[in-house]
Design a protein around this motif. Sequence first.
Motif, PDB file in Angstrom:
ATOM      1  N   THR A  28       0.672  -1.475  -0.085  1.00 32.18           N
ATOM      2  CA  THR A  28       0.269  -0.150  -0.376  1.00 32.18           C
ATOM      3  C   THR A  28       1.035   1.172  -0.029  1.00 32.18           C
ATOM      4  OG1 THR A  28      -1.559  -1.328   1.503  1.00 32.18           O
ATOM      5  CG2 THR A  28      -1.782   1.155   1.305  1.00 32.18           C
ATOM      6  N   PRO A  29       0.866   1.942  -1.049  1.00 34.82           N
ATOM      7  CA  PRO A  29       1.793   2.940  -1.110  1.00 34.82           C
ATOM      8  C   PRO A  29       1.481   4.185  -0.155  1.00 34.82           C
ATOM      9  CG  PRO A  29       0.822   2.455  -3.218  1.00 34.82           C
ATOM     10  CD  PRO A  29       0.577   2.260  -2.396  1.00 34.82           C
ATOM     11  N   LEU A  30       1.666   4.672   0.350  1.00 31.58           N
ATOM     12  CA  LEU A  30       1.681   6.047   1.263  1.00 31.58           C
ATOM     13  C   LEU A  30       0.455   7.046   0.014  1.00 31.58           C
ATOM     14  CD1 LEU A  30       5.166   7.102   2.838  1.00 31.58           C
ATOM     15  CD2 LEU A  30       3.595   6.210   3.712  1.00 31.58           C
ATOM     16  N   PRO A  31      -0.116   8.344   1.264  1.00 32.62           N
ATOM     17  CA  PRO A  31      -1.220   8.492   0.965  1.00 32.62           C
ATOM     18  C   PRO A  31      -0.107   9.973  -0.278  1.00 32.62           C
ATOM     19  CG  PRO A  31      -1.491   7.977   2.591  1.00 32.62           C
ATOM     20  CD  PRO A  31      -0.511   7.617   2.327  1.00 32.62           C
ATOM     21  N   ARG A  32      -0.731  10.806  -1.460  1.00 27.67           N
ATOM     22  CA  ARG A  32       0.318  11.641  -2.202  1.00 27.67           C
ATOM     23  C   ARG A  32      -0.077  12.611  -1.704  1.00 27.67           C
ATOM     24  NH1 ARG A  32       1.805  11.932  -7.431  1.00 27.67           N
ATOM     25  NH2 ARG A  32       0.731  10.098  -7.854  1.00 27.67           N
ATOM     26  N   TRP A  33      -0.665  12.940  -0.503  1.00 27.10           N
ATOM     27  CA  TRP A  33      -0.704  14.387  -0.299  1.00 27.10           C
ATOM     28  C   TRP A  33      -0.443  14.114   0.643  1.00 27.10           C
ATOM     29  CZ3 TRP A  33      -1.071  13.998   5.422  1.00 27.10           C
ATOM     30  CH2 TRP A  33      -1.605  13.125   6.006  1.00 27.10           C
ATOM     31  N   TRP A  34       1.113  12.765   1.540  1.00 32.48           N
ATOM     32  CA  TRP A  34       1.340  12.870   2.568  1.00 32.48           C
ATOM     33  C   TRP A  34       2.958  13.314   2.039  1.00 32.48           C
ATOM     34  CZ3 TRP A  34       6.194  10.252   4.595  1.00 32.48           C
ATOM     35  CH2 TRP A  34       5.634   9.887   5.530  1.00 32.48           C
ATOM     36  N   VAL A  35       3.674  12.242   1.124  1.00 33.33           N
ATOM     37  CA  VAL A  35       4.641  11.618   0.114  1.00 33.33           C
ATOM     38  C   VAL A  35       5.038  13.698  -0.361  1.00 33.33           C
ATOM     39  CG1 VAL A  35       5.722  11.847  -1.785  1.00 33.33           C
ATOM     40  CG2 VAL A  35       4.466   9.848  -0.415  1.00 33.33           C
ATOM     41  N   ILE A  36       3.942  14.361  -0.525  1.00 34.78           N
ATOM     42  CA  ILE A  36       4.442  15.758  -1.187  1.00 34.78           C
ATOM     43  C   ILE A  36       4.595  16.801  -0.152  1.00 34.78           C
ATOM     44  CG2 ILE A  36       2.578  18.595  -1.653  1.00 34.78           C
ATOM     45  CD1 ILE A  36       0.782  16.088  -3.762  1.00 34.78           C
ATOM     46  N   THR A  37       4.306  16.813   1.664  1.00 40.11           N
ATOM     47  CA  THR A  37       4.452  17.111   2.573  1.00 40.11           C
ATOM     48  C   THR A  37       5.670  16.538   3.172  1.00 40.11           C
ATOM     49  OG1 THR A  37       1.338  17.619   3.233  1.00 40.11           O
ATOM     50  CG2 THR A  37       3.640  18.087   4.810  1.00 40.11           C
ATOM     51  N   PHE A  38       5.998  15.826   2.567  1.00 39.81           N
ATOM     52  CA  PHE A  38       7.260  15.516   3.247  1.00 39.81           C
ATOM     53  C   PHE A  38       8.556  16.093   2.008  1.00 39.81           C
ATOM     54  CE2 PHE A  38      10.711  12.520   2.745  1.00 39.81           C
ATOM     55  CZ  PHE A  38      10.960  12.256   3.895  1.00 39.81           C
ATOM     56  N   TYR A  39       8.161  16.023   1.036  1.00 41.10           N
ATOM     57  CA  TYR A  39       9.119  16.490   0.222  1.00 41.10           C
ATOM     58  C   TYR A  39       8.915  18.298   0.618  1.00 41.10           C
ATOM     59  CZ  TYR A  39      10.273  12.672  -2.260  1.00 41.10           C
ATOM     60  OH  TYR A  39      10.627  11.155  -2.326  1.00 41.10           O
ATOM     61  N   ILE A  40       7.722  18.881   0.531  1.00 44.86           N
ATOM     62  CA  ILE A  40       8.312  20.134   0.846  1.00 44.86           C
ATOM     63  C   ILE A  40       8.268  20.538   2.407  1.00 44.86           C
ATOM     64  CG2 ILE A  40       5.894  22.188   1.798  1.00 44.86           C
ATOM     65  CD1 ILE A  40       4.782  20.770  -0.074  1.00 44.86           C
ATOM     66  N   THR A  41       8.668  19.791   3.511  1.00 41.82           N
ATOM     67  CA  THR A  41       9.369  19.978   4.590  1.00 41.82           C
ATOM     68  C   THR A  41      10.804  19.829   4.357  1.00 41.82           C
ATOM     69  OG1 THR A  41       9.379  17.705   5.342  1.00 41.82           O
ATOM     70  CG2 THR A  41       8.143  18.756   6.233  1.00 41.82           C
ATOM     71  N   ILE A  42      11.682  19.167   3.449  1.00 39.99           N
ATOM     72  CA  ILE A  42      12.698  19.228   3.341  1.00 39.99           C
ATOM     73  C   ILE A  42      12.814  20.109   2.976  1.00 39.99           C
ATOM     74  CG2 ILE A  42      14.127  17.696   1.515  1.00 39.99           C
ATOM     75  CD1 ILE A  42      13.178  15.239   1.709  1.00 39.99           C
ATOM     76  N   VAL A  43      12.559  20.917   1.401  1.00 45.02           N
ATOM     77  CA  VAL A  43      12.758  21.969   0.784  1.00 45.02           C
ATOM     78  C   VAL A  43      13.273  23.195   1.882  1.00 45.02           C
ATOM     79  CG1 VAL A  43      12.291  23.914  -1.115  1.00 45.02           C
ATOM     80  CG2 VAL A  43      11.662  20.944  -1.698  1.00 45.02           C
ATOM     81  N   TRP A  44      11.616  22.946   2.676  1.00 47.15           N
ATOM     82  CA  TRP A  44      11.856  24.511   3.826  1.00 47.15           C
ATOM     83  C   TRP A  44      12.507  24.194   4.343  1.00 47.15           C
ATOM     84  CZ3 TRP A  44       8.816  28.289   4.843  1.00 47.15           C
ATOM     85  CH2 TRP A  44       8.659  28.288   6.401  1.00 47.15           C
ATOM     86  N   ALA A  45      13.182  22.618   5.013  1.00 44.99           N
ATOM     87  CA  ALA A  45      14.378  22.672   5.812  1.00 44.99           C
ATOM     88  C   ALA A  45      15.865  23.499   4.764  1.00 44.99           C
ATOM     89  CB  ALA A  45      14.954  21.519   6.383  1.00 44.99           C
TER      90      ALA A  45
END
Length: 290
Positions: A28-45
């Motif tokens: 079961t893949p992770l929800p798309r919204w969760w993956v997008i949020t995760f990458y946003i936090t990396i960019v934010w950091a």
Amino acid sequence: MAEHSEIDRVTGKTTTGHEWDGIKELNTPLPRWWVITFYITIVWAVGYWIVYPAWPMLRSHTTGLLKYSSRADVAVELANLEKTRGDKMVLLGTAQLAEIESNPALLALARARGKAAFGDNCAPCHGSGGAGAKGYPNLNDDDWLWGGTLDQIMHSIQFGARSLHPKTHEGAMLAFGKDGVLNKDQIVAVANYVRTLSGLSTSKGYDAGLGAKVFAESCVSCHGIGGKGNQELGAPNLTDKIWLYGSDETSLVETITNGRAGVMPAWVGRLDPVTIKALAVYVHSLGGGK
């Protein structure tokens, strides 16, 4: 563990081929919204590392594009506070200590500033209410090693006791035992004699004559014939039942054997003159000042 994936009969989803104790793992893949949020936090950091101070270096740290400093913000806020206080603080700085205590408005201002400074700088040793602790004087009573008038309190705050300042209070309790001036029997005898000066009981077999003799020969020069102390030397009053390091025989023997030389730092140069003046007024108003 199974080596091949299959379709789960209950959910209809493909398994990963992994199985533990009969439990199969669904693919079961992770929800798309969760993956997008995760990458946003990396960019934010990464952006935060670039814009704000972030990375420690050998002798400094990266300052960031914005050159932000919380310390600088505090300095600005303090400067603005001083501007707001304005003429009142100027008047507080120029007024004599006695004038401050006789002027309700100045007294309230000095006590407010002094209380804040006390909490930041003095409370770790003397307690938040100035009640002190073992080895740290109680500022609420009327027993002062170096004097409890406004001027004397201010001098103590400015220059400290046994600090490195040339105007500091000097004087220390000698180590009569460690330095070989008195033997064990003499120390026990004079410790019990000192207890009698404030009406405390003595141990069985106490040699009163020896205790009085040792006190007269070794202690009177600082504490006085009656043990009333000497503020010029910082020698405490031994008759008032107020003890900085304890009044029991063991504590007194320790004091006489190894001496006492507690240090109060000099605050001149560390605190501004107005704050020191406010501190003196605040400490004097705690109830023990003369």
